[in-house]
Design an enzyme around this catalytic site. Structure first.
Site, PDB file in Angstrom:
ATOM      1  N   GLU A   1      11.721  -3.729  11.845  1.00  0.00           N
ATOM      2  CA  GLU A   1      12.872  -3.214  11.071  1.00  0.00           C
ATOM      3  C   GLU A   1      14.142  -3.307  11.920  1.00  0.00           C
ATOM      4  O   GLU A   1      15.188  -3.787  11.464  1.00  0.00           O
ATOM      5  CB  GLU A   1      12.674  -1.738  10.675  1.00  0.00           C
ATOM      6  CG  GLU A   1      11.466  -1.464   9.792  1.00  0.00           C
ATOM      7  CD  GLU A   1      10.185  -1.178  10.571  1.00  0.00           C
ATOM      8  OE1 GLU A   1      10.159  -1.461  11.802  1.00  0.00           O
ATOM      9  OE2 GLU A   1       9.220  -0.680   9.970  1.00  0.00           O
TER      10      GLU A   1
ATOM     11  N   ASP B   1       0.807  -1.229   0.000  1.00  0.00           N
ATOM     12  CA  ASP B   1       0.000   0.000   0.000  1.00  0.00           C
ATOM     13  C   ASP B   1       0.839   1.278   0.000  1.00  0.00           C
ATOM     14  O   ASP B   1       0.302   2.374   0.172  1.00  0.00           O
ATOM     15  CB  ASP B   1      -0.961  -0.008   1.200  1.00  0.00           C
ATOM     16  CG  ASP B   1      -0.247  -0.207   2.526  1.00  0.00           C
ATOM     17  OD1 ASP B   1       0.930  -0.624   2.525  1.00  0.00           O
ATOM     18  OD2 ASP B   1      -0.856   0.064   3.574  1.00  0.00           O
TER      19      ASP B   1
HETATM   20  N1  UDP Z   1      -0.140  -7.609   5.998  1.00  0.00           N
HETATM   21  C1  UDP Z   1      -0.301  -8.981   6.004  1.00  0.00           C
HETATM   22  N2  UDP Z   1      -1.170  -9.524   6.935  1.00  0.00           N
HETATM   23  C2  UDP Z   1      -1.862  -8.781   7.843  1.00  0.00           C
HETATM   24  C3  UDP Z   1      -1.679  -7.384   7.819  1.00  0.00           C
HETATM   25  C4  UDP Z   1      -0.798  -6.829   6.888  1.00  0.00           C
HETATM   26  O1  UDP Z   1       0.292  -9.677   5.207  1.00  0.00           O
HETATM   27  O2  UDP Z   1      -2.624  -9.333   8.640  1.00  0.00           O
HETATM   28  C5  UDP Z   1       0.779  -6.998   4.998  1.00  0.00           C
HETATM   29  C6  UDP Z   1       0.180  -5.814   4.233  1.00  0.00           C
HETATM   30  O3  UDP Z   1      -0.426  -6.242   3.025  1.00  0.00           O
HETATM   31  C7  UDP Z   1       1.385  -4.904   4.005  1.00  0.00           C
HETATM   32  C8  UDP Z   1       2.286  -5.210   5.206  1.00  0.00           C
HETATM   33  O4  UDP Z   1       1.874  -6.481   5.726  1.00  0.00           O
HETATM   34  O5  UDP Z   1       2.063  -5.207   2.807  1.00  0.00           O
HETATM   35  C9  UDP Z   1       2.164  -4.165   6.321  1.00  0.00           C
HETATM   36  O6  UDP Z   1       0.808  -4.051   6.712  1.00  0.00           O
HETATM   37  P1  UDP Z   1       0.037  -2.651   6.760  1.00  0.00           P
HETATM   38  O7  UDP Z   1       0.206  -1.967   5.462  1.00  0.00           O
HETATM   39  O8  UDP Z   1      -1.352  -2.894   7.229  1.00  0.00           O
HETATM   40  O9  UDP Z   1       0.881  -1.935   7.897  1.00  0.00           O
HETATM   41  P2  UDP Z   1       1.152  -0.391   8.178  1.00  0.00           P
HETATM   42  O10 UDP Z   1       1.200   0.354   6.893  1.00  0.00           O
HETATM   43  O11 UDP Z   1       0.024   0.022   9.024  1.00  0.00           O
HETATM   44  O12 UDP Z   1       2.461  -0.412   8.878  1.00  0.00           O
HETATM   45 MN    MN Z   2       1.015  -0.138   4.932  1.00  0.00          MN
END
Ligand code: UDP
Ligand code: MN
Length: 348
Positions: free
Chosen positions: A289, A206
């Site tokens: 990270e 995203d």
């Molecule tokens: N993701 C996943 N399983 C989950 C939640 C997130 O595989 O249950 C993936 C999501 O598609 C993204 C990454 O892990 O590529 C980080 O998640 P998210 O974007 O929701 O995190 P944020 O941007 O809030 O750090």
């Molecule tokens: Mn994200």
């Protein structure tokens, strides 16, 4: 105003278009960007980039009595495609004696949700403009989604579709979850088994990527870093650079982390990773990270390679798509034998 005959207008248009192409080519040829690789690359262009430029060129109006051979057009197309893909606002240069630029393994965790296909489509359209990449798309799921699989095929990007479900114990816990950790560790083991060189980069589905980012990371020797734009109060996560040196980290959440950086803000050389067989990402929300970068030990902040013109440019944004509720069920009787039934299969 003197009205010129149509054919003369066309000729002028055509001359202008070719003039632009010429200027681009001269700029490219004299830019000294990767000079030693030009001949090697001539037949290895990203076909999608080539298609995009072909399309653009096909819009150019050509006078009836002007003929251009297919060969010439193809040559021009390739040159422009190369220009488009390689041109960069940053001063990227190969490190002395480094071999030709190698594959970037782009690791993308993903999971089923209403926004998933839209997010991945947007991301793929960016990656279609980048050459020499291998997209590792890892689903947080027991089984591969057929829909996702055909979507991935449709982009024409080199990819591997993997699965790695989040362990149940984390799924059921309240509060922050280690999102995408199982997926990223799965991709790390794939790289261990399948790659000896190149670069690896964690790219969530995203975020928003500037195509120039990938040229920045392409020559990473150990670990490279650059600023990440955030849509939060802090606005930014980046190494702090003074007189060309790393002096600290700017991030909204330091929390005692040795490497307080964003997931989208660093890349690692595969060779470097291979020399550290125990490197992995911990199931520790907020410390993914830091945990991963610490696991690359021996590795210290002073060894970080600063990119994006000494961290003065933002080429990636940690954007987030608004979370949405799944759509409501469709009336299968009412819409029987219509396109709605098929379309709803795509929608969550
Ligand atoms: N993701 C996943 N399983 C989950 C939640 C997130 O595989 O249950 C993936 C999501 O598609 C993204 C990454 O892990 O590529 C980080 O998640 P998210 O974007 O929701 O995190 P944020 O941007 O809030 O750090
Ligand atoms: Mn994200």
């Amino acid at each position: 105003m003197i009205a010129l005959p149509i054919s003369i207008q066309m000729r002028i248009l055509w001359t202008l278009a070719m003039g632009t192409v010429f200027v681009l080519l001269v700029q490219y040829q004299s830019s000294n960007v990767w000079p030693q690789q030009q001949s090697q690359l001539s037949n290895r262009l990203d076909p999608v980039a080539e298609d995009l430029v072909s399309l653009a060129l096909s819009k150019v109006v050509i006078d009836d009595d002007m003929t251009l051979s297919k060969e010439v057009l193809l040559g021009i197309t390739r040159q422009i495609a190369r220009y488009v893909v390689y041109s960069s606002g940053c001063n990227v240069s190969p490190v002395n004696g480094s071999p030709s630029p190698s594959t970037i393994y782009i690791i993308t965790p993903t999971y089923r949700r209403p926004e998933q296909i839209a997010d991945l489509t947007r991301m793929a359209q960016t990656l279609m403009l980048v050459r020499d990449i291998h997209w590792l798309v890892v689903e947080d799921s027991e089984a591969k989604s057929q829909l996702l699989s055909s979507l991935l095929h449709s982009f024409g990007i080199r990819f591997t579709h993997l699965t790695a479900p989040m362990p149940k114990r984390y799924k059921t816990t309240k509060g922050a979850k280690p999102k995408g950790v199982a997926n990223r560790n799965r991709a790390l083991s794939w790289i261990r088994e399948n790659a000896n060189d190149g670069i690896m980069y964690f790219a969530d589905d995203d975020n928003t990527y500037d195509v120039r980012l990938f040229n920045e990371m392409r020559y990473t020797q150990k670990v490279s870093m650059w600023p990440v734009g955030l849509c939060t109060k802090t606005g930014l996560s980046t190494p702090i650079v003074e007189n060309g040196n790393l002096v600290g980290f700017y991030d909204g959440w330091i929390a005692g982390r040795k490497f307080p950086v964003d997931m989208a803000g660093f890349a690692v050389s595969v060779k470097f990773l291979q020399e550290r067989p125990h490197a992995r990402m911990p199931y520790k929300p907020g410390f993914e990270e830091d945990g991963f970068l610490r696991s690359l030990s021996p590795f210290e902040p002073r060894e970080i390679e600063l990119k994006a013109d000494n961290c003065t440019k933002i080429l990636v944004w940690h954007t987030q798509t608004k979370k949405n509720e799944p759509s409501s069920r469709v009336d299968v009787v009412k819409y029987k034998n219509t396109n709605i039934i098929d379309l709803k299969r795509i929608i969550v």
